[in-house]
Design an enzyme around this catalytic site. Structure first.
Site, short mmCIF file in Angstrom:
data_model
loop_
_atom_site.label_atom_id
_atom_site.label_comp_id
_atom_site.label_asym_id
_atom_site.label_seq_id
_atom_site.Cartn_x
_atom_site.Cartn_y
_atom_site.Cartn_z
N ASN A 95 -132.96 -64.37 -3.44
CA ASN A 95 -134.18 -63.58 -3.69
C ASN A 95 -134.40 -62.63 -2.52
O ASN A 95 -133.98 -62.91 -1.39
CB ASN A 95 -135.37 -64.54 -3.80
CG ASN A 95 -136.67 -63.81 -4.09
OD1 ASN A 95 -136.72 -62.90 -4.93
ND2 ASN A 95 -137.74 -64.17 -3.40
N HIS A 102 -137.49 -60.78 -0.39
CA HIS A 102 -138.93 -60.91 -0.17
C HIS A 102 -139.37 -59.88 0.87
O HIS A 102 -138.72 -59.73 1.90
CB HIS A 102 -139.27 -62.33 0.30
CG HIS A 102 -140.74 -62.54 0.44
ND1 HIS A 102 -141.55 -62.72 -0.67
CD2 HIS A 102 -141.55 -62.54 1.52
CE1 HIS A 102 -142.81 -62.84 -0.26
NE2 HIS A 102 -142.84 -62.73 1.06
N SER A 143 -136.68 -59.97 3.94
CA SER A 143 -135.81 -61.16 4.02
C SER A 143 -135.07 -61.36 2.71
O SER A 143 -135.64 -61.15 1.64
CB SER A 143 -136.64 -62.42 4.29
OG SER A 143 -137.45 -62.27 5.43
N ASP A 170 -140.46 -69.01 -1.89
CA ASP A 170 -139.97 -68.19 -0.76
C ASP A 170 -139.53 -69.06 0.42
O ASP A 170 -139.65 -68.67 1.58
CB ASP A 170 -141.06 -67.19 -0.30
CG ASP A 170 -141.44 -66.23 -1.42
OD1 ASP A 170 -140.56 -65.84 -2.20
OD2 ASP A 170 -142.64 -65.88 -1.52
C1 GRF Z 1 -139.80 -55.99 -3.90
O1 GRF Z 1 -140.65 -55.56 -2.86
C2 GRF Z 1 -139.28 -57.38 -3.62
O2 GRF Z 1 -139.15 -57.64 -2.24
C3 GRF Z 1 -140.35 -58.26 -4.20
O3 GRF Z 1 -140.79 -57.58 -5.35
C4 GRF Z 1 -140.58 -56.18 -5.20
C5 GRF Z 1 -139.82 -55.72 -6.39
O4 GRF Z 1 -139.73 -54.32 -6.48
N1 GRF Z 1 -139.83 -59.57 -4.45
P1 GRF Z 1 -138.79 -53.65 -7.58
O5 GRF Z 1 -139.19 -54.21 -8.95
O6 GRF Z 1 -137.36 -53.99 -7.25
O7 GRF Z 1 -139.05 -52.18 -7.52
#
Ligand code: GRF
Length: 190
Positions: free
Chosen positions: A107, A109, A136, A145
């Site tokens: 994932n 984050h 991260s 997370d």
């Molecule tokens: C990103 O900021 C990611 O870190 C978080 O959700 C957001 C997703 O953005 N988990 P996108 O849909 O890829 O534009």
């Protein structure tokens, strides 16, 4: 080449960065499909543009979260997926999926974990007044997370930046670091 699947719930800009890296040969992997748990996710439009196969179905169509995830596992098995990259996938991954794909789900984050977990990492960090922001990438575990960190990148806060400006910088970094990290994991087996 390894088989990759990306899961998203919304905009899908990270999905697009990964699809772009695959399309231009920077990331040597088979991007087999995008899964969205929201049928109206903009990410699905982006997939069309790249000719990437999509699956879209919602939790509410199933009797339980376990059945929903059983369907996902069935597809992952059929498509012989080696790694799943969550990219703005807004569901907690539960045991059905986690135990079937242990250490194969990662994932991204938008904070320097373990600080600012959860759905509002950027705003939470901003409101706390942090002076170093970051991104991260981590293995997905049963803790939200909470899995082991694979990669991080930080940047200093520029005095006067709004939360939107911080977010723009975060996305810029995400779109570089996610394809790069997948490259290490999928091509170099790190
Ligand atoms: C990103 O900021 C990611 O870190 C978080 O959700 C957001 C997703 O953005 N988990 P996108 O849909 O890829 O534009």
């Amino acid at each position: 080449m390894k088989n990759l699947a990306v899961f998203a719930s919304g905009s899908g800009s990270n999905f697009e960065a990964i699809a772009e890296a695959v399309a231009n040969g920077e990331l040597k992997a088979n991007l087999k499909f995008l899964f969205c748990d929201k049928k109206n996710a903009f990410a699905l439009e982006r997939a069309k543009k790249f000719g990437v196969k999509t699956y879209a179905f919602e939790l509410k169509e199933f009797a339980s979260k376990a059945e929903f995830e059983e369907k996902i596992v069935e597809i992952l098995n059929e498509e012989q997926i080696d790694m799943v990259a969550l990219a703005g996938y807004m569901k907690i991954v539960s045991d059905t999926l986690l135990s079937a794909y242990e250490n194969k789900i990662i994932n991204i984050h938008p904070s320097l974990l373990p600080s600012f977990k959860g759905a509002h990492g950027i705003a939470d960090a901003y409101n706390y007044g942090v002076k170093v922001f970051g991104v991260s990438i981590h293995y997905v575990s049963a803790q939200l997370d909470g899995g082991k960190i694979i990669a991080q990148q930080s940047f200093p806060y520029v005095e006067g930046w709004t939360v939107d400006e911080v977010e723009t910088e975060i996305h810029k970094i995400e779109h570089k670091i996610y394809p790069q990290t997948l490259k290490k994991l999928l091509e170099e087996n790190l």
